[in-house]
Design a protein around this motif. Structure first.
Motif, mmCIF file in Angstrom:
data_model
loop_
_atom_site.group_PDB
_atom_site.id
_atom_site.type_symbol
_atom_site.label_atom_id
_atom_site.label_comp_id
_atom_site.label_asym_id
_atom_site.label_seq_id
_atom_site.Cartn_x
_atom_site.Cartn_y
_atom_site.Cartn_z
ATOM 1 N N GLY A 1 5.183 13.331 -0.617
ATOM 2 C CA GLY A 1 4.940 12.490 -1.782
ATOM 3 C C GLY A 1 5.771 12.857 -2.995
ATOM 4 N N THR B 1 0.827 -1.211 0.000
ATOM 5 C CA THR B 1 0.000 0.000 0.000
ATOM 6 C C THR B 1 0.862 1.262 0.000
ATOM 7 O OG1 THR B 1 -0.123 -0.130 2.400
ATOM 8 C CG2 THR B 1 -1.947 -1.109 1.154
ATOM 9 N N GLU C 1 0.202 9.451 -3.254
ATOM 10 C CA GLU C 1 -0.944 10.357 -3.209
ATOM 11 C C GLU C 1 -1.736 10.231 -1.903
ATOM 12 O OE1 GLU C 1 -3.309 9.928 -6.692
ATOM 13 O OE2 GLU C 1 -1.705 10.608 -8.016
ATOM 14 N N ASN C 2 -1.523 9.150 -1.155
ATOM 15 C CA ASN C 2 -2.194 8.963 0.138
ATOM 16 C C ASN C 2 -1.233 9.369 1.247
ATOM 17 O OD1 ASN C 2 -4.385 7.862 -1.205
ATOM 18 N ND2 ASN C 2 -3.641 5.774 -0.962
ATOM 19 N N ALA C 3 -1.651 10.319 2.075
ATOM 20 C CA ALA C 3 -0.779 10.774 3.157
ATOM 21 C C ALA C 3 -0.523 9.657 4.158
ATOM 22 C CB ALA C 3 -1.380 11.984 3.852
ATOM 23 N N THR C 4 -1.573 8.922 4.546
ATOM 24 C CA THR C 4 -1.441 7.840 5.523
ATOM 25 C C THR C 4 -2.428 6.731 5.181
ATOM 26 O OG1 THR C 4 -0.869 9.421 7.259
ATOM 27 C CG2 THR C 4 -1.533 7.246 7.975
ATOM 28 N N VAL C 5 -1.946 5.500 5.226
ATOM 29 C CA VAL C 5 -2.791 4.324 5.033
ATOM 30 C C VAL C 5 -2.614 3.446 6.261
ATOM 31 C CG1 VAL C 5 -3.246 2.292 3.621
ATOM 32 C CG2 VAL C 5 -2.542 4.427 2.537
ATOM 33 N N SER C 6 -3.700 3.136 6.951
ATOM 34 C CA SER C 6 -3.634 2.356 8.188
ATOM 35 C C SER C 6 -4.245 0.978 7.987
ATOM 36 C CB SER C 6 -4.390 3.067 9.313
ATOM 37 O OG SER C 6 -3.820 4.334 9.549
ATOM 38 N N THR D 1 3.420 8.780 4.041
ATOM 39 C CA THR D 1 4.187 9.295 2.919
ATOM 40 C C THR D 1 5.175 10.349 3.414
ATOM 41 O OG1 THR D 1 2.318 8.906 1.444
ATOM 42 C CG2 THR D 1 4.000 10.437 0.671
ATOM 43 N N GLY E 1 0.087 14.443 -8.613
ATOM 44 C CA GLY E 1 -0.123 14.076 -7.218
ATOM 45 C C GLY E 1 0.458 15.109 -6.285
ATOM 46 N N ASN F 1 1.468 4.364 -1.844
ATOM 47 C CA ASN F 1 0.972 5.287 -2.850
ATOM 48 C C ASN F 1 1.287 6.698 -2.384
ATOM 49 O OD1 ASN F 1 -0.458 6.882 -4.618
ATOM 50 N ND2 ASN F 1 -2.339 5.676 -4.503
#
Length: 157
Positions: free
Chosen positions: A102, A71, A75-80, A98, A153, A73
């Protein structure tokens, strides 16, 4: 026949042996109690260390699972994400953050990698086990991607 004068010097028994024996018995009881408490604390500390190591392993599992999910990316600041370690009740929670807003980082000028850019991320994983044991690991990740003339992005114009 005993001499009649020899009976005059006999002292009556005072019973010193009984109080001394009771004092020694009390001291031994106190030492035994202290030793048992110390051994009990040792078992508790060993158990806590096992739970801390389980939390450590859960945090590492979270990082491994994040790599497997891919995961990353920019363009996503945070992925949990969250999960449970297989075969146990230990859990983990991760966040992919990120880095550098980014923006892609170009390769060093003149290197053989000048056709690629890298995107930087940070994976934070917290593992939890019994008795409130927890451990947090932070891992940096650089994802290599083809260089682009126009970057879209968060890092682009």
């Amino acid at each position: 026949m005993p001499h009649p004068a020899s009976n005059r010097h006999v002292r009556p028994a005072r019973g010193v042996a009984l109080p001394v024996a009771l004092i020694l018995l009390t001291l031994l009881l106190l030492l035994a109690t202290a030793a048992m408490r110390s051994a009990g604390f040792g078992f508790i500390m060993a158990g806590n260390e096992q739970f801390r190591q389980a939390a450590f392993a859960a945090a590492e599992t979270g990082i491994e699972q994040t790599y497997a999910l891919g995961t990353f990316n920019p363009e996503n600041a945070t992925v949990s994400s969250t999960g449970t370690v297989a075969g146990s009740s230990d859990t983990y929670s991760t966040a992919v953050v990120t880095q550098l807003q980014g923006a892609p980082q170009g390769a060093v000028y003149g290197s053989s990698m000048n056709a690629f850019s890298t995107y930087h991320f940070e994976v934070r994983s917290t593992g939890r086990s019994a008795r409130s044991a927890s451990d947090t690991h932070i891992q940096g990740v650089a994802v290599i991607a083809p260089a682009a003339v126009v970057v879209t992005g968060p890092g682009g114009p």
